[in-house]
Design an enzyme around this catalytic site. Structure first.
Site, PDB file in Angstrom:
ATOM      1  N   LYS A  16      39.640 -26.981 -39.290  1.00 23.18           N
ATOM      2  CA  LYS A  16      39.543 -26.084 -40.451  1.00 23.18           C
ATOM      3  C   LYS A  16      40.838 -26.112 -41.275  1.00 23.18           C
ATOM      4  CE  LYS A  16      37.902 -22.894 -43.184  1.00 23.18           C
ATOM      5  NZ  LYS A  16      38.927 -21.964 -43.528  1.00 23.18           N
TER       6      LYS A  16
ATOM      7  N   GLU B 280      41.199 -29.340 -49.274  1.00 22.97           N
ATOM      8  CA  GLU B 280      40.763 -28.473 -50.375  1.00 22.97           C
ATOM      9  C   GLU B 280      41.887 -28.278 -51.402  1.00 22.97           C
ATOM     10  OE1 GLU B 280      38.892 -24.793 -48.836  1.00 22.97           O
ATOM     11  OE2 GLU B 280      40.220 -23.781 -50.240  1.00 22.97           O
TER      12      GLU B 280
END
Lengths: 297, 297, 297, 297
Positions: free
Chosen positions: D166, D173
């Site tokens: 993550k 991102e």
């Protein structure tokens, strides 16, 4: 509708096919006899009803310039030339002017989608007058993806705006690819993640980073999970460079796009980078640090 | 004055010599019999008058920690330990605390100058109490370059500040080296400059970019004008990494220092960078671009 | 020896003075009556013995181009023009050609040293023929720093090589300045170092990072230890941009120089960066993250 | 199936709702009376059948650590705790160990999807034993998007692997967002593109750069075409920093992700960047360049 298409390579060949599936008649010309419909540009011009639309889909730079020059002589006032190749946007003005001398209109169209465009449609960014864009709209509608026109097509501005937008598109693409690539390497680096391809696949649905490029990366890893058959030496195709040039010219900070470009440059240098040799030489000078040498002592 | 020095490697050996030239007596200990003055740490402690000053000049991390631990047991209250190695500044607090349990004082000293320090003197950045710094000032004065004290020595702050300042010094050094290195490569790139080493040498006097590192680069090019015997594979020694970590922890933008560090990382990957393989794989997927493969078809 | 100098601004004024101190006669022209020696270029030409040497020291771009054009008309075959301004190296070819039509020789000379050059001498990088360089050598020798000629002067190559080398010099300068600047910020960031200016001053002697730019930073901090009177908004003067352009054109990775340039671009945007607005907008879209808004709710 | 959920904030609240829609019973606890199902953790534990599954969805760091500690005392051997928050992956080992002392199992689950997850499902990356993952699979299946399990869920490896994946996801991102942001700014920079939002919308279908983030950017521009109400000051939330730390620790070049992080840092400095003040001060020193000052002369 019936148009001409010059250049039937990887992109143009598929685009002719997609247009034909949409019932647009296409007369294609390419120097390779096995793909061409006519023997030469004159034949292409003769086969089209006036006012003609000719789509140019050849390598940017001298080849495009030469084709534009030939069309300036072969077409008539009122015809329209669309450059769908990856021309530098600054070339468009000259091409438009050369054609305008003969009363021929010009539009530039950035085309994205690669080999997948035949099935999915192509994203289109167009520069030119309203009139030129209107005339060619059935062609754009056939090439773009199904669905809302505005989701795969834009009249971006005057001549040059289409190729400029496509250039920026490709610059962004460089940045996106490098971001995923860094993530791919980081996932595997500490040896904690036992299923790196699985993580990337899990990102394809529901996450913030889902995208078409990610889907392609998953696809590539399906074929070769360790990317062992692929070398980490990466070419660049010009538009990334132009994007950095545009950033510099306009005082736009572009650290990500330039980093992605420089990573490609570095990938081609191996251990022969003059800069890194200089760093190694400096370390040796001041600290007596061992250097990796190219010669046995 | 008479002090102990533990660690007589590339740096410590020369520092002992420089101290002796300044009439500071030095009892050195090193595991290598050919350089040591005493057989062990106990012998070193026994040979020094109390209150003692012991300078530690060994590799950072476990070795330094072990030596500090040994000194905590062997020294007496009132003694002073100076860590002159490249310890991470965050280690200093623990080392100071371990010694403080025995009433032993601690100072950290970042030392710059490399193999040239013997003749030129060493730049020193010290962390610790005023008292510790005062007591050791004759040592610092002997090690630092001749001239104004403030031009080669600073009491940077409390324990840890010396190594922190040295860490930043090395981070800056990474950036400076990479800047010159990029310039070196750019000078040669287009083939216009016929005398690249000559340009660098001409920069050494009068220009804005003149520096000691530039002098060293000129020296390296004197020995090997094309750097042909040197490989562009460059190691890093930890302090560049800590500097980037500090930048991240403190929200300080450090694009130049991090770029210099990443360039070294990349230089060690050759064509095996997982990230660049991923970029190559992506290009192949969307555009049918040729990839450089590791296998014959 | 007697030469002409056109442009008596911050650089040219001091260079005339330095030449005169070396017993080179200088006839200077500048539009400002308070500094000029002659009323116009014609007067300057008339005052010089043939074959003449005229040094041009005016802003690069249109002004230099205009002066070159005027000299092409005013000088005679056999004369020599030296462009010592910060012209883009790609302009040199055109200037040389324009003069060559009249039999006038041309050399380009990158000049470094800023306001300190009057006393210290200027670092010189020259492009041109051997003949042109030889003729002007007394001028170069007077302008360059005392000491070895090769330490402050180089005949870098043919026409253009001097300005190209100066451009790279300035690109390197951008990188060096940013490296020190990041170090300066990092030193102060965690609050551990109690004497940041003192650390920088201590770096000026003995350390690996010592340089003239570091001396200047220490000087600036002497005047204003917290740099409180200075805004962190930094202009750029063209040569950094050209260096990045050259890196891109030659596929040279230049992450440090480009990062330094982009940092300046960013410094001028404040909170109005379109890119960072886009990032803020994205964060708000996907995560409901608060954004810093420009309007009260 | 019936599970507990601790933390009903922006994420946990929606996740409880999505689980309930999938007929998973959820007992939620949150300090805010208006959203909680039970008055305290003891009540939550009492309401669940053994062996229990408790999903922790609270801020990472001290809050998560405290909740884990409380659960270690309140749960029984054979129970399972899943940390679905944005914990640093290095915290997971300690949390797992603290629970293991009581025979309680632990899994870490990175959750992506933001406020859109309620409808679309959440991308899930899980670390832990096969047994733990199997037991909680109905929960994961309810939370993940519909469709193939592997397209929105991965068992990434042992404890820590979920949060590590993550973390890298968020690092990627950052890079993706900055790439689009630079493209957005470049599109508008030269004034050639008359419809910047239109170009971005046209990229959403058919192009190489289409993605969910791009869809969100188009959405943001629909609401505010010039992003005029949004300030270009961007926070960061920790995972970008950890990703750069991981890159540094593993010698992975991460120029794009770090550039994206540094751009956010810079965005918060305005004209008060110490580094850029230092650059401005240097320019003033060597060249007499005007600086932007904070005081009137």
């Amino acid at each position: 509708m019936k148009i001409g298409m010059i250049g039937l390579g990887r992109m143009g060949f598929n685009m002719r096919e997609r247009l034909r599936r949409a019932d647009i008649e296409v007369v294609g010309f390419d120097p390779r006899p096995e793909v061409t419909d006519v023997p030469d540009v004159a034949g292409l011009v003769a086969a089209l009803p006036a006012p003609r639309i000719v789509w140019v889909m050849v390598p940017s730079g001298p080849v495009t310039q030469s084709v534009i020059g030939e069309l300036a002589g072969a077409l008539e006032a009122g015809d329209l030339v669309i450059d769908g190749g990856n021309s530098k946007w600054t070339d468009d003005t000259a091409h438009a002017a050369a054609l305008a001398e003969h009363g021929i209109d010009f539009a530039d169209c950035g085309v994205s989608g690669g080999v997948w465009g035949l099935e999915n449609g192509y994203g289109l960014m167009v520069g030119g007058t309203d009139d030129a864009v209107s005339r060619a709209m059935p062609v754009f509608d056939a090439l773009r993806p199904a669905g809302e026109r505005a989701d795969g097509f834009v009249h971006a501005g005057a001549v040059g705006a289409g190729h400029y937008a496509k250039m920026v598109h490709n610059g962004v693409e460089y940045g996106l690819m490098q971001a995923y690539a860094e993530g791919f390497e980081l996932l595997g680096a500490p040896g904690l993640v036992s299923d790196v391809p699985g993580v990337l696949r899990a990102w394809t649905n529901g996450t913030v980073v889902r995208s078409w490029l990610l889907d392609l990366l998953v696809r590539a890893l399906d074929e070769d999970p360790g990317l062992e058959t692929i070398s980490g030496v990466v070419d660049d195709s010009g538009e990334g460079r132009w994007t950095v040039d545009a950033a510099v010219a306009n005082a736009v900070p572009a650290p990500v796009i330039s980093a992605a470009l420089f990573a490609r440059f570095s990938s081609r240098q191996g251990d022969a980078s003059p800069a890194m040799k200089a760093v190694a030489a400096l370390r040796q000078q001041f600290g007596g640090h061992a250097v990796h040498t190219n010669t046995e002592p």
